[in-house]
Design an enzyme around this catalytic site. Structure first.
Site, PDB file in Angstrom:
ATOM      1  N   HIS A 145      63.790 -16.307  -2.020  1.00 48.51           N
ATOM      2  CA  HIS A 145      63.091 -17.395  -2.726  1.00 48.51           C
ATOM      3  C   HIS A 145      61.569 -17.216  -2.699  1.00 48.51           C
ATOM      4  O   HIS A 145      60.818 -18.189  -2.683  1.00 48.51           O
ATOM      5  CB  HIS A 145      63.473 -18.754  -2.142  1.00 48.51           C
ATOM      6  N   ASN A 217      70.674 -24.943  -4.799  1.00 46.92           N
ATOM      7  CA  ASN A 217      70.582 -23.890  -5.809  1.00 46.92           C
ATOM      8  C   ASN A 217      71.006 -24.437  -7.165  1.00 46.92           C
ATOM      9  O   ASN A 217      71.493 -25.563  -7.276  1.00 46.92           O
ATOM     10  CB  ASN A 217      71.487 -22.705  -5.444  1.00 46.92           C
ATOM     11  N   HIS A 409      63.769 -27.307   5.209  1.00 47.77           N
ATOM     12  CA  HIS A 409      64.720 -27.062   6.300  1.00 47.77           C
ATOM     13  C   HIS A 409      65.895 -28.017   6.119  1.00 47.77           C
ATOM     14  O   HIS A 409      65.700 -29.240   6.012  1.00 47.77           O
ATOM     15  CB  HIS A 409      64.027 -27.301   7.646  1.00 47.77           C
TER      16      HIS A 409
END
Length: 773
Positions: A145, A217, A409
């Protein structure tokens, strides 16, 4: 007026720069041009918030404000206290160049030397500070990413989620600031946007109860079922370690070697080979939380959910040739599209929705293992229920400080949202935190402005690299009495985050997976059967292209065995393209019920922010161009005028600014083209200057061949085309019949635009394509 001015250091007189009268006149012309070129910044992309003069400015001024579409992180302290400090006060300030410590500088072009031709002196503190900081400007890019774009926005809860989660930000009409980062997975920071790849869709919610990160995603499943294989799949997808090629691609041996040996990757690979792997824009891209999460309501009842982001503009993609061309002519296509749309006021929106499932002991639903990240639950079995609206309404003011330094996170959770035992999610709970500590130089990455929580922090964590909070007290431990016992522990009634006391099955330690994880082909077959014939053609083409790039025949043959277990026709078509025999399946083919929700085709969607290219001859009557340009703006779309040369067109009326020329425009930038004439061959149309020029075509039809190339490409890619007046001649010269699907002609510009707009809702003229599968 004196010819001397006072310098920044010690009041020493220095010669003032004399105003060049020619340049001064040019400044006035430039300002006038800017006023015409950017009336209210209707066309996004202006690099500065005010017109730029030709001559270097010499009057000291404060730093310019950001553009209206930009803002920085909200101003909170490192410990989550709202400061109310204006954003201008945490940005650079003052009229003069200074050192990092604030000392004003008289010169930054010359090192301190022992005489004009002497050696540079070690005492030059400005040189050393400037070079040292430059040497350390880059932090390690993300391993995955790395290529990203981001925006600020808000999330508004509908209140419909309150029954399943006590998370405060889901309450009715509760508005929560967010920062969203989109990204590609495989490529480096310098790679292209339009490559075939999975995209990241990561959202940071700055809630009143702390930060919640939904890190997902644009594909609802992942390649692997267990995080221990994550380094393997990424190493396989990354460039080969000996040559460091190919960049940002899966079309190579190591990737296909891995995914054909680990057939659990089949489902994600099939999604990636579909149109989902090359989205039209981040604004038209679905998002998924991938994993199953556990929500907890105010009464303590639990529900299993899967998160979905549904774009208001619909889910749309590029076609493969278009994506390849775009990667070369505009590698920043997706990040530019996102930023321009926000600047133009076409704010992207997504609804956050959840599929809900009973929190049963086996954590299964309709025979689908909810802990398997390679599986979906079809929406026909569990509809997606909307719980809030995401709106992106501001661009970052600094890419590095915000987009690059933002740290997500999956373990950043708030009361009401908990994790499950999905083995991929469990590994991510360790990996993300570990990554941020390495990439951002220590454990205090949460104190960077873009990462700061909007909830008060009293964590007893101290010191460490890049500590910017100034802690007080003498007892960073508990229990204590020296600091009055503070901080105290909270209970559930005080909003504490309490993990769900889920029973842990009595078992033995094993390195294994549940038997329900073993079916690797039923859901890929479900996806294939849910595609329209046109989408199946694209999947066949993608597999054929990718596998043809592999050097090893054995890998191609192994991939065909995998495809045979999905569908015989898919396998046969790809095998034919590779020149290899199609094998028989090695498992009994499943017979799932197709899920229409998986197809991108068949609906109509809003046109906000669509890019309309208006091609003009340049010296014609511009009445039609002016009219459709304004009409496109009024419809919430973006008009870009394309002419033989840049500058201002103004014969007989209000000036028209040219945004693109025949030399620098390419069809891939536009969602549709409007032709307002039959442009003659431009003055720069010769091969030595522009390889897109075809002299034979230009001589044969008398129309600039670069315009014909744009039209032919747009037609080939299924885009809507419209023409009025002599524009019909351009269509015919490009080999496009005026009565072709997705093509409109009219006597007037406004009528042509009206008919063209009616075609854009379906994204492309899909009936131009004749499927064979």
């Amino acid at each position: 007026m004196s010819s001397l001015t006072s310098s920044a250091i010690g009041g020493t007189p220095v010669p003032a720069k004399k105003k060049n009268p020619v340049a001064a006149a040019a400044d006035k012309v430039a300002e006038k041009v800017q006023e015409i070129a950017h009336p209210g910044n209707e066309i996004p992309g202006a690099p500065a918030p005010v017109p730029t003069p030709v001559n270097e400015p010499t009057e000291p001024t404060e730093p310019l404000p950001p553009k209206p579409d930009q803002r920085g992180p909200d101003t909170y302290s490192p410990t989550g206290q709202k400061t109310g400090t204006p954003q201008t006060e945490v940005a650079q300030g003052g009229e003069f160049l200074t050192t990092a410590q604030g000392a004003r500088l008289p010169d930054t072009d010359h090192s301190l030397k022992a005489g004009p031709r002497g050696p540079v002196l070690l005492q030059d503190h400005h040189l050393r500070e400037k070079i040292t900081h430059f040497d350390h400007e880059r932090i390690p890019e993300r391993v995955v990413h790395a290529r990203g774009a981001a925006a600020h926005g808000t999330f508004q809860g509908y209140g419909t989620g309150e029954g399943i989660s006590k998370a405060a930000f889901l309450g009715k009409d509760v508005e929560t600031p967010v920062f969203v980062r989109f990204s590609t997975v495989l490529g480096s920071r310098g790679s292209a946007d339009s490559v075939r790849d999975t995209r990241g869709f990561a959202t940071k919610f700055y809630t009143s109860e702390g930060v919640f990160d939904l890190v997902g995603n644009n594909i609802p499943v992942f390649f692997i079922q267990d995080a221990i294989k994550f380094p393997d799949v990424i190493h396989a997808g990354k460039p080969h370690p000996d040559r460091e090629i190919p960049q940002a691609q899966s079309a190579h041996d190591t990737f296909w070697d891995f995914v054909t040996l680990h057939t659990e990757a089949t489902h994600h690979t099939l999604w990636n080979m579909s149109d989902r792997g090359i989205p039209r824009s981040y604004r038209m891209m679905e998002g998924f939380g991938v994993h199953t999460f556990r929500l907890v309501n105010a009464e303590g009842a639990t529900t299993l959910v899967k998160f979905h982001w549904k774009p208001k503009l619909g889910v749309h993609s590029l076609v493969w040739e278009e994506a390849q061309i775009t990667a070369g002519v505009d590698p920043d296509f997706h990040r530019r599209d996102l930023a321009d749309a926000i600047e133009a006021g076409a704010f992207p929106q997504w609804e956050l929705g959840v599929q809900t499932f009973p929190d049963t002991d086996d954590q299964m639903f309709e025979g689908i293992d909810l802990l398997d990240p390679t599986k979906i639950v079809p929406e026909e079995l569990a509809p997606v229920q909307p719980i809030g609206l995401l709106t992106l309404n501001a661009n970052p003011s600094n890419y590095f400080a915000e987009t690059e330094q933002v740290a997500f996170h999956v373990g950043h959770l708030v009361p009401g949202i908990d994790v499950t035992n999905d083995p991929l999610l469990q590994g991510r709970l360790f990996s993300y935190l570990d990554t941020q500590i390495s990439r951002l130089g220590g454990p205090n990455f949460g104190q960077l402005p873009i990462n700061r929580t909007h909830a008060p922090v009293n964590d007893m964590l101290r010191d460490g690299m890049h500590q910017t909070a100034v802690h007080r007290g003498v007892a960073p431990y508990r229990p204590n009495s020296l600091d009055g016992g503070c901080p105290f522990l909270a209970g559930a009634d005080n909003g504490a985050y309490i993990e769900v006391p889920e029973p842990v099955p009595a078992s033995r330690k094993v390195r294994d997976a549940a038997a329900s994880f073993d079916d690797h082909f039923t859901q890929p077959r479900l996806f294939w059967l849910s595609m329209t014939p046109t989408e199946r053609e694209h999947i066949v083409a993608a597999y054929t292209f990718e596998l043809s790039k592999c050097w090893e025949t054995a890998i191609k043959e192994r991939a065909l065995f995998v495809l045979a277990n999905i569908d015989a026709e898919l396998c046969a078509q790809v095998a034919a393209g590779l020149g290899l025999p199609a094998p028989a399946p090695t498992v009994k083919l499943a017979d799932p019920v197709p899920s229409p929700a998986l197809s991108q085709l068949g609906g109509t969607w809003p046109l906000d922010g669509r890019i309309i290219g208006i091609i003009t001859e340049g010296d014609q009557d511009l009445t039609g161009v002016r009219s459709v340009r304004q009409a496109v703006l009024d419809a919430g779309m973006v008009p870009l005028v394309i002419a033989p040369t840049g500058g201002i067109l103004a014969p007989g009326g209000e000036p028209v600014t040219v945004q693109r020329t025949f030399a620098n425009a390419r069809s891939t930038e536009f969602d549709a083209l409007l032709l307002g004439g039959a442009p003659a061959v431009g003055a720069d149309a010769y091969g030595a200057r522009d390889a897109k020029v075809d002299d034979d075509i230009a001589m044969a039809v008398g129309i600039d061949s670069r315009v014909l190339l744009m039209v032919m490409e747009a037609y080939r890619h299924g885009k809507a085309l419209g023409a009025w007046g002599d524009g019909t001649e351009t269509l015919v010269a490009a080999g496009v019949a005026p009565d072709s699907p997705g093509v409109v002609t009219a006597d007037t510009a406004d009528t042509a635009l009206e008919q063209l707009t009616s075609l854009l809702g379906s994204h492309r003229a899909w009936n131009r394509f004749t499927p064979s599968v």
